[in-house]
Scaffold this motif. Structure first.
Motif, PDB file in Angstrom:
ATOM      1  N   LEU A 460       0.820  -1.211   0.000  1.00 13.40           N
ATOM      2  CA  LEU A 460       0.000   0.000   0.000  1.00 13.40           C
ATOM      3  C   LEU A 460       0.852   1.257   0.000  1.00 13.40           C
ATOM      4  O   LEU A 460       0.759   2.071  -0.911  1.00 13.40           O
ATOM      5  N   ASN A 461       1.739   1.397   1.007  1.00  9.98           N
ATOM      6  CA  ASN A 461       2.488   2.658   1.084  1.00  9.98           C
ATOM      7  C   ASN A 461       3.936   2.491   1.540  1.00  9.98           C
ATOM      8  O   ASN A 461       4.691   3.450   1.515  1.00  9.98           O
ATOM      9  N   ASN A 488      -1.575  -1.408  -4.233  1.00 10.52           N
ATOM     10  CA  ASN A 488      -2.822  -0.739  -3.893  1.00 10.52           C
ATOM     11  C   ASN A 488      -2.646   0.762  -3.671  1.00 10.52           C
ATOM     12  O   ASN A 488      -3.640   1.483  -3.570  1.00 10.52           O
ATOM     13  N   GLY A 489      -1.406   1.214  -3.605  1.00  7.18           N
ATOM     14  CA  GLY A 489      -1.153   2.651  -3.494  1.00  7.18           C
ATOM     15  C   GLY A 489      -0.928   3.326  -4.822  1.00  7.18           C
ATOM     16  O   GLY A 489      -1.072   4.539  -4.954  1.00  7.18           O
ATOM     17  N   ASN A 507      -7.817   0.726  -3.416  1.00  4.85           N
ATOM     18  CA  ASN A 507      -7.220  -0.257  -2.515  1.00  4.85           C
ATOM     19  C   ASN A 507      -8.123  -1.480  -2.418  1.00  4.85           C
ATOM     20  O   ASN A 507      -9.260  -1.388  -1.954  1.00  4.85           O
ATOM     21  N   SER A 513      -6.635  -8.833  -2.529  1.00  9.01           N
ATOM     22  CA  SER A 513      -5.324  -8.899  -3.174  1.00  9.01           C
ATOM     23  C   SER A 513      -4.825 -10.336  -3.222  1.00  9.01           C
ATOM     24  O   SER A 513      -4.266 -10.786  -4.225  1.00  9.01           O
ATOM     25  N   THR A 612       2.544  -0.939   7.635  1.00  7.75           N
ATOM     26  CA  THR A 612       1.705  -0.079   6.787  1.00  7.75           C
ATOM     27  C   THR A 612       0.960   0.934   7.619  1.00  7.75           C
ATOM     28  O   THR A 612       0.904   2.123   7.280  1.00  7.75           O
TER      29      THR A 612
END
Length: 845
Positions: A460-461, A488-489, A507, A513, A612
């Motif tokens: 994600l990040n 997802n980011g 996301n 996922s 995350t």
């Protein structure tokens, strides 16, 4: 010996007489099945021109002993004169021969035969520019075939509806009887192409597109109905056509009936009529129409070859094997004469799915992102002319390749659309040149031949941790040939060619996922890692070597799961969003299913703790914690306790003898009395009937309800009626039902005798699940047909499900029941879908 004439002996036979030299040649080309279907195979005419089986040289036509003329200094025989053989060498000042003519006979006598044959003839014309083509069709088809290109001359066929070979033409209809017996096992257009030596098919261009479009302007946006045929056995019942017409008009479509004679079309009282019109006028109406609906007839072929969205209803023939070569076609397959088993609702659903929203007029009225000037158009045309527009998939400007190909096909006929495509091409070029890659658009993954296993990593990040994770994975004793990252980011840029990045538009969450990774990697072994895992040197090797179908590395931060187990146990439950709980839920389901789970330990790996979340702002952190608490509550409801303290062995503690709740929306139709009566005698103590009045309760409705004397409630939706097939009523009341199982029925249908008892028995046997029973119609056909959830194959009355589970919603269109069922199944991956043969409902139309 002079070289042979390459136009004399080919896989198709002799190009002078179009016949084979021996019956064995016929058998090799046609096959036993086709040859045996010919009434008198021993009377097949044989070629007299080919050289004999001993390979003797000289005249290839067995008429004399002279040389062929294909070699210098050899005088040609008298039978290879100008106009006969393209390899003839002129002597004594003779003029060279002109282009040779290929004659193609369409033994089929219908309009559709002539039009479908044209797609093969048109392809041959492209492949053989050295010859002229005369296409011979029936008198009835001539004026329709003339509308299109793809041939040089149009002739009259030798004999009506035949498949017999002819001595002076290629018979395109060879093998018709064998095709009919096999129900188009080989598509008809492929048979046509093979019979004339074409490698495929090509839809021909319209000769005068502007003239044809102008002839049908008054029918712009209409839905054209073509219900009639010269072959009555192919027709769909008129009652179904009238019901379909009503549905279309109720949905706001303007309908037009097409036929050569008015009396039959007059059965449609509300629809407009297009009768006794010329081929140009009919083609013009179709070219302007939003959609054409027909049966196995010439009008459906005309719509298909024109490129109009077309729905074809079939019965005796397999429509996909006859109409499947047309770009914008959908088939609705019935069975037997009269297209049995096709309800009007199923055709309506196909039409709704096929007709795209009318965006063109809206787009034309919008101001573009900047003015698309004539200079811009000239620039794009220059690029189109100078560039082949064939960039490889994955390269920049690949989208331009697609748009360029569309422009080549569409712009000659529709310059207005061609201009829009050029505008879109310019935008695509600029986006691509600024660095947008195919990874941002493409969610596909194709394993290479040397791929051994795949590692999948959702992120994600924390791209800094992801980079370290990737380095550790590729440094292991067993390194993957490919890593798939679900970004997802949307900001990760891979620097290693072995890393495939998938960028969803939003996301997906962890569970979704993981499900996507399984779908992409199948059939390769898949190891899933968190993005904050630093893999130990032997992690992948030991996970792959573990003999159990599922193996974890200390925790679910790293695991391997065999694809068959995932397919059997089902998807990870995406109701756990965005994270927390999905791993424990799946562990619980694996344990109940008896699946062994191995544990290889951490293998020297390091795993961060909620890395995350640690990188989020305090506001986002609070939002995720709220969702995590919701996931804990959902887990508790699903399993009767938190991980390690579960009390349920079935999701939501579904029992073997449930209470049945029937939900029935109504607008007070008299047929409701029959619906209520069908339940009496089938209810047990604890069952209830929820009758939802879509609008204020009338005195008559209240009287019917009291007379039925059923346990349950009469519920009033005072803001109705909503005119949406009861969807609003169901969506409002279903969430209030708790415990047991829910059944659904419409107020004009009824439960079959013994239906509720059968449902109870099945639930007791299965314990838990989403049950798809069958429902029967008045005309005798039954759904479901195949065990698959698709529009037209499923309906609300057949679906029985537990109360209190996450469900879909009935969307506001015909076919909303399919949307509800499909979404409910998707949201409950732990519940098996059980397809049953019992008919529990009778549907009246």
């Amino acid at each position: 010996m002079p070289p042979p004439c390459h136009h004399a002996a080919t896989v198709r036979g002799c190009h002078l007489c179009h016949l084979f030299a021996t019956r064995a040649d016929y058998r090799r080309f046609w096959g036993e099945e086709v040859l045996n279907s010919i009434p008198s195979p021993v009377s097949l005419p044989l070629c007299e021109h080919l050289e004999d089986a001993r390979g003797n040289g000289g005249c290839r036509h067995r008429k004399c002993s002279k040389g062929h003329g294909g070699a210098a200094g050899v005088k040609p025989c008298d039978h290879c004169g100008p106009g006969r053989c393209p390899d003839y060498l002129p002597v004594n000042g003779e003029e060279p021969a002109g282009p040779r003519m290929i004659v193609i006979d369409q033994g089929g006598s219908g309009i559709g035969d002539g039009l479908l044959g044209l797609v093969a003839v048109s392809r041959l014309k492209v492949e053989r520019p050295d010859v002229k083509i005369r296409y011979c069709v029936s008198d009835g088809a001539r004026s329709w075939v003339t509308l299109f290109e793809g041939f040089d001359e149009l002739g009259r066929h030798a004999k009506g509806h035949t498949e017999e070979p002819t001595a002076d033409a290629l018979q395109i209809n060879l093998g018709y009887s064998a095709e009919w017996n096999s129900r188009q096992r080989v598509p008809r257009w492929e048979r046509y192409a093979k019979n004339i030596g074409a490698t495929g098919v090509q839809v021909p261009a319209v000769r005068e597109p502007e003239k044809i479009r102008a002839a049908g302007r008054e029918f712009d946006g209409c839905v054209l109905l073509c219900p009639f045929s010269e072959n009555i056995g192919r027709e769909w019942p008129i009652s179904q056509w009238l019901e379909l017409d009503r549905m279309l008009r109720t949905a706001g479509h303007r309908t037009v009936v097409v036929h050569s004679k008015l009396p039959r079309a007059d059965q449609f009282h509300e629809a407009a009529k297009l009768t006794g019109r010329s081929p140009v006028e009919v083609a013009g109406a179709m070219r302007n129409a939003a959609c054409v609906i027909g049966i196995d007839s010439g009008m459906s072929h005309l719509a298909g070859i024109l490129g109009v969205p077309t729905v074809v209803i079939g019965g005796p023939s397999r429509v996909d094997g006859i109409f499947g070569c047309y770009l914008r076609y959908r088939g609705v397959q019935g069975h037997g004469a009269g297209c049995q088993g096709v309800p009007a609702g199923k055709v309506f659903a196909e039409v709704s799915a096929l007709i795209s929203p009318k965006r063109l007029s809206k787009i034309s009225g919008l101001r573009p992102f900047r003015a698309f000037s004539d200079a811009d158009m000239a620039e794009q045309l220059r690029h189109l002319n100078e560039d082949v527009w064939l960039y490889e998939p994955g390269r920049r400007r690949y989208l331009c390749s697609i748009l360029g190909a569309l422009h080549e096909q569409i712009s000659p006929d529709r310059p207005d659309l061609g201009r829009l495509i050029l505008e879109a091409t310019m935008m695509a070029r600029r986006l691509n040149d600024f660095g947008t890659s195919q990874d941002d658009l493409d969610w596909t993954f194709t394993p290479a031949e040397n791929d051994t296993f795949v590692v999948g990593i959702p992120t994600l990040n924390r791209y800094d941790l992801l980079e370290k994770c990737l380095v550790s994975v590729f440094a292991g004793t067993a390194a993957p040939s490919r890593v798939i990252v679900i970004d997802n980011g949307g900001q990760f840029k891979a620097t290693d060619s072995r890393v495939r990045v998938i960028r969803p538009p939003t996301n997906l969450g962890v569970a979704a996922s993981w499900n996507l990774l399984h779908r992409l990697a199948d059939p390769l072994p898949l190891i899933v890692l968190n993005d904050d895992v630093i893999a130990g040197p032997e992690l992948c090797e030991r996970l792959l070597a573990d003999p159990n179908p599922v193996a974890v590395a200390g925790s679910w931060a790293g695991f391997r799961q065999d694809h068959p187990v995932w397919k059997t146990v089902g998807d990870y439950d995406e109701n756990f969003f965005p994270a927390y709980g999905e791993d424990e839920d799946y562990r619980r389901r694996l344990t109940i299913a008896g699946v062994r789970i191995g544990n290889v330990g951490d293998c020297g790996s390091a795993h961060g703790t909620s890395s995350t979340i640690a990188a989020m702002t305090s506001e986002k952190h609070r939002s995720v914690r709220v969702r995590a608490d919701g996931n804990h509550d959902y887990y508790h409801r699903k399993w009767g306790g938190l991980p390690g303290k579960e009390t349920f062995t079935r999701p939501f503690n579904l029992g073997p003898a449930p209470r049945l709740t029937v939900l029935c929306p109504t607008i007070g139709r008299p047929s409701l009395k029959r619906t209520l009566e069908s339940v009496r005698g089938q209810f047990l103590e604890g069952d209830e009937f929820l009758l939802a009045s879509d609008g204020p309760v009338s005195d008559q409705l209240r009287e019917w309800w009291q007379a039925a004397n059923l346990s349950g409630r009469l519920i009033e939706l005072a803001d109705g009626p909503h005119h949406d097939w009861g969807h609003t009523a169901r969506n409002k009341i279903l969430p209030t039902i708790t415990g047991g199982y829910v059944l659904h029925i419409d107020d004009d249908d009824e439960f079959a005798a013994g239906a509720l008892g059968a449902i109870r028995r099945v639930i007791a046997e299965q314990r838990a699940g989403l049950f798809m029973f069958k429902m029967g119609y008045d005309d005798g056909h039954v759904l479901w047909g195949n065990p698959e959830v698709c529009v037209g194959n499923v309906g609300t009355p057949m679906f029985v499900h537990p109360a209190g589970i996450p469900t879909g919603v009935w969307t506001n269109h015909y076919g909303g029941d399919h949307d509800f069922i499909a979404e409910t199944i998707r949201r409950n991956p732990g519940l098996p879908v059980v397809w049953r043969e019992e008919i529990i409902a009778r549907i009246h139309q």
